[in-house]
Write an enzyme that holds these catalytic residues in place. Structure first.
Site, PDB file in Angstrom:
ATOM      1  N   GLY A 105       0.820  -1.218   0.000  1.00  0.00           N
ATOM      2  CA  GLY A 105       0.000   0.000   0.000  1.00  0.00           C
ATOM      3  C   GLY A 105       0.848   1.260   0.000  1.00  0.00           C
ATOM      4  O   GLY A 105       0.364   2.338   0.338  1.00  0.00           O
ATOM      5  N   GLY A 107       2.505   2.475  -2.690  1.00  0.00           N
ATOM      6  CA  GLY A 107       2.622   3.092  -4.003  1.00  0.00           C
ATOM      7  C   GLY A 107       3.831   2.668  -4.804  1.00  0.00           C
ATOM      8  O   GLY A 107       4.353   3.460  -5.603  1.00  0.00           O
ATOM      9  N   SER A 108       4.301   1.422  -4.628  1.00  0.00           N
ATOM     10  CA  SER A 108       5.490   0.981  -5.377  1.00  0.00           C
ATOM     11  C   SER A 108       5.217   0.981  -6.883  1.00  0.00           C
ATOM     12  O   SER A 108       6.068   1.399  -7.671  1.00  0.00           O
ATOM     13  CB  SER A 108       5.950  -0.408  -4.923  1.00  0.00           C
ATOM     14  OG  SER A 108       4.886  -1.322  -4.984  1.00  0.00           O
ATOM     15  N   ALA A 110       3.052   2.821  -8.583  1.00  0.00           N
ATOM     16  CA  ALA A 110       2.968   4.203  -9.079  1.00  0.00           C
ATOM     17  C   ALA A 110       4.363   4.811  -9.192  1.00  0.00           C
ATOM     18  O   ALA A 110       4.679   5.484 -10.181  1.00  0.00           O
ATOM     19  CB  ALA A 110       2.096   5.052  -8.152  1.00  0.00           C
ATOM     20  N   ALA A 111       5.217   4.560  -8.196  1.00  0.00           N
ATOM     21  CA  ALA A 111       6.568   5.136  -8.214  1.00  0.00           C
ATOM     22  C   ALA A 111       7.367   4.576  -9.394  1.00  0.00           C
ATOM     23  O   ALA A 111       8.075   5.319 -10.080  1.00  0.00           O
ATOM     24  CB  ALA A 111       7.282   4.839  -6.893  1.00  0.00           C
ATOM     25  N   ASP A 152      -2.164   7.993  -6.082  1.00  0.00           N
ATOM     26  CA  ASP A 152      -0.788   7.470  -5.960  1.00  0.00           C
ATOM     27  C   ASP A 152       0.152   8.141  -6.960  1.00  0.00           C
ATOM     28  O   ASP A 152       1.276   8.530  -6.611  1.00  0.00           O
ATOM     29  CB  ASP A 152      -0.756   5.959  -6.251  1.00  0.00           C
ATOM     30  CG  ASP A 152      -1.343   5.144  -5.115  1.00  0.00           C
ATOM     31  OD1 ASP A 152      -2.029   5.736  -4.260  1.00  0.00           O
ATOM     32  OD2 ASP A 152      -1.127   3.926  -5.095  1.00  0.00           O
TER      33      ASP A 152
END
Ligand code: MEV
Length: 317
Positions: A105, A107-108, A110-111, A152
């Site tokens: 949760g 945001g891996s 999205a990053a 995100d």
């Protein structure tokens, strides 16, 4: 030809799930990043390696993706969809370094998406337009996940503390000082798509019950914004606890998350709640003056660490 970009992970402080139904949310970029390095190569395929996850993949010119490794290969699709979206011709070698736990949760995905798009932009010799980049990253998430709010990708692109308004406006908040926050995550990963679908279903079955819960979440986010800006610690903690109860009512809690949330409070956290989609994944604990005991307590059973605010969003090197 080589380009490198990085982007931060995030934690949601207030408003997860409600944000899917047009409510506001507050989230912050954290000091753990995804770093993506892309090289142009003479071969015509695209190879991707993520050593931290033991994931490798090769995208063939006809579009077929061959993956290997013991990790979650699903993450590769965020990269391949980003490459398709930018229509980059020829062969590429993509290397990802990841400091963000996957499926927690934070945001891996999205990053990784944001950093990949930024590196591709640089490789194509174009200027980095953050607004356009955030939009494209959201499109990639939609293509891969089917459903996702722009939260995100907005946080990972812009960095800092972000208030996402219902109409999609992204506002950066100047919050005094660092927030004393601990993240702890369970080994079980929730499936965001399924959890969002579950909330949608409960809303369809019990609209008169669920709609007021979403309205209450909106009010919590609204008041939390003020508490953050004013540095009102106790109010911020109370609002986190209320938000956790409302997320539980929406059906995204688990016994493991619940136990961590209450252990954090027993160890002295002023507030603690699920962060992100729930169903597994992570909790956050807000613990002014009690960081050590809260961290120790949570580390006895699960992975737990301090997180700090990252003012920098996406960056090309
Ligand atoms: C997941 O990090 C947050 C959710 O609100 C889904 C979304 O915003 O896309 C549950």
């Amino acid at each position: 030809m080589r380009a490198v970009a990085s982007a931060p992970g995030k934690i949601i402080l207030f408003g997860e799930h409600a944000v899917v139904f047009g409510k506001p949310a507050l989230a912050m970029a954290v000091n753990r990043r995804a770093r993506v390095e892309i090289r142009k190569v003479s071969e015509d395929h695209i190879s991707i390696t993520i050593p931290d996850l033991d994931v490798e993949g090769v995208l063939q010119p006809h579009g077929g993706l061959e993956s290997s490794g013991t990790g979650k290969v699903g993450i590769l699709r965020y990269i391949t969809e980003a490459i398709k979206l930018r229509e980059v011709p020829g062969g590429l070698e993509v290397q990802v370094k990841l400091e963000i736990p996957i499926g927690a949760g934070m945001g891996s995905s999205a990053a990784i998406t944001v950093a990949t798009l930024a590196a591709l932009t640089q490789l194509q010799g174009q200027e980095l337009d953050k607004k356009a980049l955030a939009r494209q990253a959201h499109q990639v998430e939609l293509r891969v996940q089917g459903a996702a709010s722009p939260l995100d990708t907005a946080v990972s692109t812009h960095g800092g503390m972000v208030h996402l308004h219902p109409e999609g406006k992204v506002e950066n908040l100047e919050v005094p000082g660092q927030l004393p926050l601990v993240v702890a995550y369970t080994s079980y990963r929730g499936n965001t798509g399924e959890l969002v679908a579950g909330v949608r279903q409960r809303r369809e079955h019990y609209p008169e019950v669920v709609d007021p819960i979403l309205d209450a979440m909106e009010m919590v986010t609204h008041q939390a914004r003020q508490a953050l800006l004013d540095g009102e610690e106790r109010a911020l903690g109370d609002l986190m606890n209320i938000n956790h109860g409302l997320l539980d009512a929406l059906g995204v809690n688990t016994p493991e998350l619940s136990r961590m949330v209450y252990q954090a409070r027993l160890a002295g956290a002023l507030g603690s709640k699920i962060t992100g989609a729930g169903g597994g994944g992570s909790i956050i604990a807000y613990a002014p003056g009690r960081m050590e005991p809260v961290l120790e307590k949570l580390q006895q059973e699960e992975e737990a660490f301090r997180v700090g605010l990252s003012h920098s969003g996406v960056e090309v090197e």
